[in-house]
Design an enzyme around this catalytic site. Structure first.
Site, PDB file in Angstrom:
ATOM      1  N   ARG A 102       0.888  -1.183   0.000  1.00 33.23           N
ATOM      2  CA  ARG A 102       0.000   0.000   0.000  1.00 33.23           C
ATOM      3  C   ARG A 102       0.917   1.221   0.000  1.00 33.23           C
ATOM      4  NH1 ARG A 102      -5.157   1.493   3.768  1.00 33.23           N
ATOM      5  NH2 ARG A 102      -6.028  -0.011   2.310  1.00 33.23           N
ATOM      6  N   HIS A 156      -7.799   0.813  -5.916  1.00 33.77           N
ATOM      7  CA  HIS A 156      -7.945  -0.037  -4.717  1.00 33.77           C
ATOM      8  C   HIS A 156      -8.682  -1.321  -5.131  1.00 33.77           C
ATOM      9  CE1 HIS A 156      -7.927  -1.289  -0.696  1.00 33.77           C
ATOM     10  NE2 HIS A 156      -8.759  -0.434  -0.137  1.00 33.77           N
ATOM     11  N   GLN A 187     -10.387  -3.864  -2.486  1.00 35.77           N
ATOM     12  CA  GLN A 187     -11.658  -3.420  -1.916  1.00 35.77           C
ATOM     13  C   GLN A 187     -12.802  -3.672  -2.894  1.00 35.77           C
ATOM     14  OE1 GLN A 187     -12.485  -1.906   1.225  1.00 35.77           O
ATOM     15  NE2 GLN A 187     -14.528  -2.411   0.445  1.00 35.77           N
ATOM     16  N   ASP A 193     -17.408   7.312  -0.355  1.00 37.75           N
ATOM     17  CA  ASP A 193     -16.078   7.194   0.253  1.00 37.75           C
ATOM     18  C   ASP A 193     -15.730   8.578   0.796  1.00 37.75           C
ATOM     19  OD1 ASP A 193     -13.513   6.386   0.975  1.00 37.75           O
ATOM     20  OD2 ASP A 193     -12.711   6.410  -1.065  1.00 37.75           O
ATOM     21  N   CYS A 213     -16.503   1.846   1.705  1.00 35.84           N
ATOM     22  CA  CYS A 213     -15.331   0.983   1.903  1.00 35.84           C
ATOM     23  C   CYS A 213     -14.773   1.088   3.318  1.00 35.84           C
ATOM     24  CB  CYS A 213     -14.254   1.326   0.876  1.00 35.84           C
ATOM     25  SG  CYS A 213     -13.825   3.078   0.855  1.00 35.84           S
ATOM     26  N   ARG A 267     -13.543  -8.584   2.878  1.00 37.24           N
ATOM     27  CA  ARG A 267     -12.137  -8.283   2.572  1.00 37.24           C
ATOM     28  C   ARG A 267     -11.266  -9.511   2.888  1.00 37.24           C
ATOM     29  NH1 ARG A 267     -10.171  -3.216   2.117  1.00 37.24           N
ATOM     30  NH2 ARG A 267      -8.420  -4.414   1.262  1.00 37.24           N
TER      31      ARG A 267
END
Ligand code: CP
Ligand code: NVA
Length: 319
Positions: free
Chosen positions: A101, A128, A131, A220, A260, A288
């Site tokens: 990340r 991402h 996700q 988000d 998310c 996840r």
């Protein structure tokens, strides 16, 4: 040849479906003897904070029989203490997978180019994908992932939206983005998704117009990790780009609300909607774990013999 998971683009739809089938199978069966990562180690590089991605990878790796080595970005010093090439080559000598990340997507691409082991994108400023795989799995489980499903994203055209656009280039659905001027998604990714001709894709400015008859409302944060200095300007620009009871009223009665996480209650979503009966944010977060395992197992050659519903012997095979 090793395969990386940096974005959806290099994968065929059937490959992404296969990762999701593995994830769904593992969630359903909780197989105790399925250990594709036995005797393997995974380096986890995190240059940004994380709760879900970090913990779901650590736990998923353990459940698949492997071990992880957590490396906070400040400890390695990519591009300061160490060159990207040295990080990738050295970690490849000790490990079997790199999960990273970071900020710039080009760092992940360069790590993948120099590494001799699979690299997984655990979030960049651009994408991402882990996700959005969990989001797709959640909608499949709910039976809401068909060409007519209207999925409306309200807010910033950020890494989440870019990965949703990459998904829309592979799986058919109706994707509407309601973003203020100046906060549209990445133009190249948008262009590719529109030209793929798989999903109907619209970009509008008015959240109320976008939310009309939505099957899924997604949002988000207004300020993503690394954008903290833009907080004042963003708070002003995103005023009104909020999922709240009034917006939800415009949607279908059985519309589900997705986020998310982490969420900022009172900014992009109100607390009552985030925690209300139509919210599926916790199943999203739970998935996840299953999706990280599906991706890791797939990259190590595991395949479901056929679509899960059709299989007679429901054990994955290895290629
Ligand atoms: N959704 C998500 O990626 O959460 P974290 O930033 O906590 O990993
Ligand atoms: N857009 C957010 C997603 C967090 C999971 C960020 O990049 O901070």
């Amino acid at each position: 040849m090793k395969k990386d998971f940096l974005s959806f683009e290099p994968f065929a739809k059937a490959e992404l479906q296969s990762m999701l089938d593995l994830s769904i199978w593992m969630k359903k069966e909780r197989p105790r003897n399925f250990k594709p990562l036995a005797d393997k180690t995974v380096a986890l590089i995190f240059e940004k904070p994380s709760l879900r991605t970090h913990v779901s990878f650590e736990v998923g790796i353990l459940q698949l029989g492997g071990q992880s080595v957590y490396l906070a970005g400040s400890i390695i010093g990519i591009n300061t203490r160490e060159s990207i090439k040295d990080v990738a080559v050295v970690l490849s000598q000790y490990n079997d997978v790199i999960v990273i990340r970071t900020f710039s997507h080009t760092i992940v691409e360069q790590i993948a180019a120099y590494a001799s082991i699979p690299v997984i994108n655990a979030l960049t400023d651009l994408l991402h994908p882990c996700q959005v795989m969990a989001d797709a799995m959640t909608l499949m489980e709910l039976g809401r992932f068909s060409p007519s499903t209207k999925i409306v994203f309200v807010g910033d055209g950020n890494n989440m939206v870019n990965s949703w656009l990459e998904l829309a280039a592979q799986f058919p659905f109706h994707f509407v983005i309601a973003a203020p001027a100046g906060y549209a998604p990445d133009p190249a990714i948008l262009n590719r998704a529109q030209h793929a001709g798989v999903s109907a894709i619209e970009i509008v400015h008015d959240p109320l117009e976008a939310a009309t008859d939505a099957d899924v409302l997604y949002t988000d944060v207004w300020v993503s990790m690394g954008q903290e200095e833009e907080r004042a300007a963003r708070t002003q620009a995103f005023n009104g780009y909020q999922i709240n009871a009034a917006l939800l009223k415009r949607a279908q009665k059985d519309c589900v609300v997705m986020h998310c996480l982490p969420a900022h209650r009172g900014e992009e979503i109100t607390a009552d909607v985030l925690e209300g009966s139509q919210s599926v944010v916790l199943p999203q977060a739970q998935n996840r774990l299953h999706v990280q395992k599906g991706i890791l197992a797939y990259l190590h050659g595991a395949r479901m013999p056929a679509r899960y519903e059709d299989v007679v012997t429901n054990e994955p095979v290895f290629i």
